[in-house]
Design a protein around this motif. Structure first.
Motif, PDB file in Angstrom:
ATOM      1  N   GLY A 130      46.076  74.527  59.916  1.00 21.43           N
ATOM      2  CA  GLY A 130      45.863  75.115  58.606  1.00 21.43           C
ATOM      3  C   GLY A 130      45.867  76.630  58.607  1.00 21.43           C
ATOM      4  O   GLY A 130      46.334  77.280  59.548  1.00 21.43           O
ATOM      5  N   TYR A 183      42.246  76.250  54.575  1.00 22.91           N
ATOM      6  CA  TYR A 183      43.212  75.427  53.859  1.00 22.91           C
ATOM      7  C   TYR A 183      43.916  74.535  54.871  1.00 22.91           C
ATOM      8  O   TYR A 183      44.486  75.020  55.843  1.00 22.91           O
ATOM      9  N   PHE A 184      43.844  73.228  54.635  1.00 27.18           N
ATOM     10  CA  PHE A 184      44.502  72.273  55.511  1.00 27.18           C
ATOM     11  C   PHE A 184      45.794  71.819  54.858  1.00 27.18           C
ATOM     12  O   PHE A 184      45.770  71.016  53.945  1.00 27.18           O
ATOM     13  N   TYR A 185      46.919  72.352  55.306  1.00 24.43           N
ATOM     14  CA  TYR A 185      48.188  71.958  54.714  1.00 24.43           C
ATOM     15  C   TYR A 185      48.765  70.718  55.358  1.00 24.43           C
ATOM     16  O   TYR A 185      49.719  70.161  54.884  1.00 24.43           O
TER      17      TYR A 185
END
Length: 190
Positions: A130, A183-185
């Motif tokens: 992320g 943020y974990f994409y």
């Protein structure tokens, strides 16, 4: 926070999703034995491991850290009052850092916001999938990112790819207080 709560929450969430330890191991890339030790509180996982487990269980890390796991609901807005904010004190699982959980009751988050009180010494480097954003609210932070070192003052911020090993420590006589958003994409879902 009682570290046993974290272990119990992982097991509770895994069984709620009707996952075996083997299935969770496949989703996380961790071994079945290691996950079993975590659930029995024999092995303290680092934050990066908790993010893998949370991703595989399709929950936020804050859910694993919560004292009371609630069933998922459709919440379009999550209002959290500062006076009710929970602080997770430093434990062996969160070396040196105290965490204030933000937006705890918002299910399905793509971002994980919290406030960190940085320790006086760096005990370990972190790396996880992320991106991460840090804003220095108070104090001075020595921030290590890969082989580089940066000194961040109140009002400074940094946005970075969190797969690169990183850590930080407070400088001066006042602990640094940081707003952090991860943020974990890419979740480890299958």
């Amino acid at each position: 926070m009682d570290e046993k709560i974290i272990s119990n929450n992982i097991k509770k969430l895994r069984t709620r999703k009707k996952l075996t330890l083997q299935a969770l191991a496949k989703r996380t890339g961790l071994t079945k034995g290691y996950l079993s030790k975590i659930e029995r509180s024999e092995k303290a996982p680092p934050y990066s491991t908790l993010t893998k487990i949370a991703g595989a269980l399709e929950v936020e890390v804050t859910t694993i850290l919560s004292k009371n796991i609630k069933p998922p609901t459709d919440v379009r807005l999550c209002l959290s009052r500062g006076k009710n904010r929970k602080i997770i004190k430093e434990t062996s699982r969160f070396s040196g850092y105290d965490y204030e959980i933000l937006a705890e009751n918002k299910p399905g988050k793509n971002m994980e916001p919290f406030i960190i009180h940085a320790p006086w010494e760096i005990r370990k480097m972190y790396s996880h999938e992320g991106e991460e954003f840090m804003y220095v609210m108070e104090g001075t932070l020595e921030f290590l990112y890969g082989e580089e070192t940066y000194v961040l003052e109140k009002g400074d911020n940094v946005y970075f790819d969190s797969c690169v090993p990183h850590s930080g420590k407070s400088l001066g006589d006042k602990k640094s207080r940081l707003l952090v958003v991860i943020y974990f994409y890419k979740r480890n879902r299958q």
